[in-house]
Design an enzyme around this catalytic site. Structure first.
Site, PDB file in Angstrom:
ATOM      1  N   GLU A 166       0.875  -1.179   0.000  1.00 17.22           N
ATOM      2  CA  GLU A 166       0.000   0.000   0.000  1.00 17.22           C
ATOM      3  C   GLU A 166       0.904   1.218   0.000  1.00 17.22           C
ATOM      4  O   GLU A 166       1.749   1.367   0.876  1.00 17.22           O
ATOM      5  CB  GLU A 166      -0.900   0.006   1.244  1.00 17.22           C
ATOM      6  CG  GLU A 166      -2.045  -0.977   1.182  1.00 17.22           C
ATOM      7  CD  GLU A 166      -3.001  -0.730   0.030  1.00 17.22           C
ATOM      8  OE1 GLU A 166      -3.066   0.408  -0.490  1.00 17.22           O
ATOM      9  OE2 GLU A 166      -3.672  -1.689  -0.391  1.00 17.22           O
ATOM     10  N   CYS A 169      -1.926   8.836   4.053  1.00 18.69           N
ATOM     11  CA  CYS A 169      -1.962   8.406   2.657  1.00 18.69           C
ATOM     12  C   CYS A 169      -3.292   8.775   2.028  1.00 18.69           C
ATOM     13  O   CYS A 169      -3.405   8.906   0.818  1.00 18.69           O
ATOM     14  CB  CYS A 169      -1.732   6.903   2.566  1.00 18.69           C
ATOM     15  SG  CYS A 169      -2.853   5.975   3.604  1.00 18.69           S
TER      16      CYS A 169
HETATM   17  P1  NAD Z   1       8.961   4.785   3.566  1.00 22.03           P
HETATM   18  O1  NAD Z   1       8.718   4.142   2.252  1.00 22.03           O
HETATM   19  O2  NAD Z   1      10.095   5.725   3.689  1.00 22.03           O
HETATM   20  O3  NAD Z   1       9.202   3.689   4.702  1.00 22.03           O
HETATM   21  C1  NAD Z   1       8.258   2.657   4.953  1.00 22.03           C
HETATM   22  C2  NAD Z   1       8.980   1.503   5.639  1.00 22.03           C
HETATM   23  O4  NAD Z   1       9.882   0.886   4.711  1.00 22.03           O
HETATM   24  C3  NAD Z   1       9.839   1.919   6.828  1.00 22.03           C
HETATM   25  O5  NAD Z   1       9.746   0.934   7.826  1.00 22.03           O
HETATM   26  C4  NAD Z   1      11.234   1.954   6.231  1.00 22.03           C
HETATM   27  O6  NAD Z   1      12.266   1.793   7.170  1.00 22.03           O
HETATM   28  C5  NAD Z   1      11.181   0.783   5.285  1.00 22.03           C
HETATM   29  N1  NAD Z   1      12.152   0.835   4.186  1.00 22.03           N
HETATM   30  C6  NAD Z   1      12.842   1.889   3.694  1.00 22.03           C
HETATM   31  N2  NAD Z   1      13.574   1.527   2.629  1.00 22.03           N
HETATM   32  C7  NAD Z   1      13.362   0.194   2.434  1.00 22.03           C
HETATM   33  C8  NAD Z   1      13.820  -0.754   1.482  1.00 22.03           C
HETATM   34  N3  NAD Z   1      14.660  -0.408   0.510  1.00 22.03           N
HETATM   35  N4  NAD Z   1      13.378  -2.023   1.581  1.00 22.03           N
HETATM   36  C9  NAD Z   1      12.498  -2.394   2.548  1.00 22.03           C
HETATM   37  N5  NAD Z   1      12.023  -1.527   3.482  1.00 22.03           N
HETATM   38  C10 NAD Z   1      12.446  -0.250   3.423  1.00 22.03           C
HETATM   39  O7  NAD Z   1       7.560   5.470   3.970  1.00 22.03           O
HETATM   40  P2  NAD Z   1       7.273   6.427   5.226  1.00 22.03           P
HETATM   41  O8  NAD Z   1       7.908   7.731   4.954  1.00 22.03           O
HETATM   42  O9  NAD Z   1       7.581   5.703   6.479  1.00 22.03           O
HETATM   43  O10 NAD Z   1       5.686   6.570   5.138  1.00 22.03           O
HETATM   44  C11 NAD Z   1       5.041   7.514   4.382  1.00 22.03           C
HETATM   45  C12 NAD Z   1       4.530   6.931   3.086  1.00 22.03           C
HETATM   46  O11 NAD Z   1       3.674   5.842   3.373  1.00 22.03           O
HETATM   47  C13 NAD Z   1       3.691   7.875   2.263  1.00 22.03           C
HETATM   48  O12 NAD Z   1       4.052   7.764   0.909  1.00 22.03           O
HETATM   49  C14 NAD Z   1       2.266   7.396   2.477  1.00 22.03           C
HETATM   50  O13 NAD Z   1       1.382   7.709   1.428  1.00 22.03           O
HETATM   51  C15 NAD Z   1       2.477   5.945   2.613  1.00 22.03           C
HETATM   52  N6  NAD Z   1       1.365   5.322   3.335  1.00 22.03           N
HETATM   53  C16 NAD Z   1       0.491   4.563   2.622  1.00 22.03           C
HETATM   54  C17 NAD Z   1      -0.592   3.979   3.264  1.00 22.03           C
HETATM   55  C18 NAD Z   1      -1.563   3.145   2.509  1.00 22.03           C
HETATM   56  O14 NAD Z   1      -2.205   2.297   3.121  1.00 22.03           O
HETATM   57  N7  NAD Z   1      -1.709   3.310   1.203  1.00 22.03           N
HETATM   58  C19 NAD Z   1      -0.768   4.178   4.639  1.00 22.03           C
HETATM   59  C20 NAD Z   1       0.151   4.971   5.326  1.00 22.03           C
HETATM   60  C21 NAD Z   1       1.231   5.515   4.659  1.00 22.03           C
END
Ligand code: NAD
Length: 477
Positions: free
Chosen positions: A246, A280
């Site tokens: 997501e 999001c």
């Molecule tokens: P992010 O992508 O920076 O991080 C998400 C998670 O992934 C963290 O735990 C991070 O440490 C981990 N991560 C980072 N790089 C990685 C990699 N290369 N491989 C595996 N894991 C990795 O996102 P964020 O800044 O924590 O959250 C904000 C984003 O999340 C926004 O884009 C928002 O729209 C989205 N979001 C989506 C939903 C949904 O259900 N659609 C809900 C909440 C947030």
């Protein structure tokens, strides 16, 4: 007071030297947590511990249901303390944070019930004397990777169904919400689940990549940004692991001339600015019919002037800071790029500057579909407003982005409402409601670039967390 955090593997703390820290985004002098960035070795250890819990986990469905209920009850009991920690660690307002913890508690209770409702199917066979049975079995070890913006609810909507359907979990929470994650882990660890049923790997990108790459992880459930999501999907599918993701959105909200404009302005303010725009499901684009444009803009402007921005730990605060200096810099860069192109914005803060990770709520007016805020997720209290001449034009604009998480419409026309629900290219359509704010027992997820794989939440979660198996049996001759 800063906490040194540890991973949690096979029911025990697993210490590692800290290399990351999270500061209170409302007061950057306060270090809330120090944490390690776990790597491949620990990911493998956690995956092995989880695999070891699969037998005991599937031994008794009632024990799982009871444990999920206990976690739900503990979350509801501890809502105030957890909400304060979330506010301190991520900048979410304490009121929003408490609502989130309650929702997470109810999610665990919901899936406690679901654990007792795992049913199979029996088919009439085309061959006489043969029975055909279909069962929904656990997938195995689930890797859950979660963001910081809903630091309790998103882990809950992954961990609870994973356990309900008999899976074990290795969870990698966000590096920006690991103190909150550790508090949730403590609650889960006290619920009476088998040792290793839920393990927690702390860290940032390194830990996330290690988890996705580990061959003992059968499936990855990811929520986060589009860029990270694409890389997780690529890495998981390359090794044949099941994956759901997501990701982001640039959600549109249409306001028609026949709408209740006070309700629409309230919805726009909520969607665009509450949670400092870090949802999001936030409203990024307000698409208004020309006849209502001036009246709606005036209503939004007066509400922006009354927004209570400040310390997220105070009950009366409506908008807190962004989660980190990095997030603030990203939002500032986007708004500076807009201003450099001569774009004008209404400013929701009144002259006192923006200390720590605070930023001013901004509504860019007179937008074109090609403007940055209208096509890319900014993830801050920033939205754009564009004027259109008809509902048809509004719907076309709403659909003309690569994302499709959610979209909204304010109208008093039943015909338009029905049309919108069918034709908005989004996973979640809202009529006369803000774009943000969903129920915990209904399916959740987007279309297009916003989502990949099976839906989350509600009974729809079964698809991802189970494997469907078919057994044929003939009577012995
Ligand atoms: P992010 O992508 O920076 O991080 C998400 C998670 O992934 C963290 O735990 C991070 O440490 C981990 N991560 C980072 N790089 C990685 C990699 N290369 N491989 C595996 N894991 C990795 O996102 P964020 O800044 O924590 O959250 C904000 C984003 O999340 C926004 O884009 C928002 O729209 C989205 N979001 C989506 C939903 C949904 O259900 N659609 C809900 C909440 C947030």
């Amino acid at each position: 007071m800063s906490q040194d955090l540890a991973c949690h593997i096979a029911g025990r703390r697993r210490e590692l030297a800290p290399s990351l820290e999270q500061r209170n985004p409302a007061d950057l002098d306060e270090v809330v947590a120090r944490l390690p960035d776990a790597g491949e070795d620990l990911a493998a250890e956690a995956a092995a511990a989880a695999a070891g819990a699969l037998g005991p986990l599937t031994a008794g469905v009632e024990a799982r249901a009871d444990a999920l209920d206990r976690i739900g009850d503990a979350l509801l009991e501890q809502r105030s303390a957890l909400a304060d920690l979330i506010a301190r660690e991520t900048g979410k307002t304490v009121g929003d944070a408490e609502g989130e913890v309650v929702r997470a508690g109810r999610l665990f209770r919901f899936f406690g019930g679901e654990a007792l409702r795992i049913v199979g199917e029996r088919f009439a066979s085309t061959r006489p004397g043969v029975t055909v049975e279909v069962s929904y079995d656990p997938v195995g070890v689930i890797g859950a990777i979660t963001p910081w913006n809903f630091p309790v609810a998103i882990p809950a909507w992954k961990i609870a169904p994973a356990l309900a359907y008999g899976n074990a979990v290795v969870w990698k929470p966000s590096e920006h919400a690991s103190a909150t994650a550790s508090a949730l882990m403590e609650i889960i660890a006290s619920a009476g689940l088998p040792e290793g049923a839920v393990n927690m790997l702390l860290g940032a990108r390194n830990a996330g990549e290690a988890l996705v790459a580990d061959p003992a992880i059968d499936a990855i459930s990811f929520t986060g940004s589009e860029t990270t999501g694409r890389s997780v999907i690529g890495a998981a599918t390359r090794r044949g692991a099941r994956v759901q993701a997501e990701m982001g959105g640039v959600n549109g909200l249409i306001v028609l001339a026949d709408a209740d404009l006070d309700a629409a302005a309230d919805g726009a303010i909520n969607g665009a600015f509450f949670a400092a725009g870090q949802r999001c499901t936030a409203t990024s684009r307000i698409i208004v019919e020309r006849a209502a444009a001036t009246a709606l803009t005036q209503r939004i402007e007066s509400r922006m002037a009354a927004l209570r921005i400040g310390d997220p730990r105070r009950r009366e605060t409506q908008i807190g800071p962004l989660v980190s200096p990095r997030q603030k810099a990203a939002v500032a860069a986007a708004t500076a790029a807009m201003r450099a192109e001569g774009r004008k914005a209404l400013d929701g803060r009144r002259g006192e500057g923006a200390p720590a990770c605070f930023v001013n709520p901004l509504l860019f007016t007179d937008m074109d579909p090609g403007d940055l805020v209208m096509r890319e997720e900014i993830f801050g209290p920033v939205a754009g407003l564009m004027v259109v001449d008809s509902y048809e034009e509004a719907l076309e604009a709403l659909n003309a982005v690569r994302f499709g998480l959610c979209g909204g419409l304010y109208t008093t026309s039943l015909a338009r409402a029905e049309h919108f629900k069918r034709h908005a290219r989004v996973g979640i359509a809202m009529v006369n409601l803000p774009t943000a704010g969903v129920d915990y027992h209904a399916p959740f997820g987007g279309l297009k670039a916003s989502s990949f794989g099976a839906r989350e939440q509600g009974r729809a979660a079964r698809e991802f967390y189970t494997v469907t198996r078919t057994a044929y049996q003939a009577a012995p001759r």
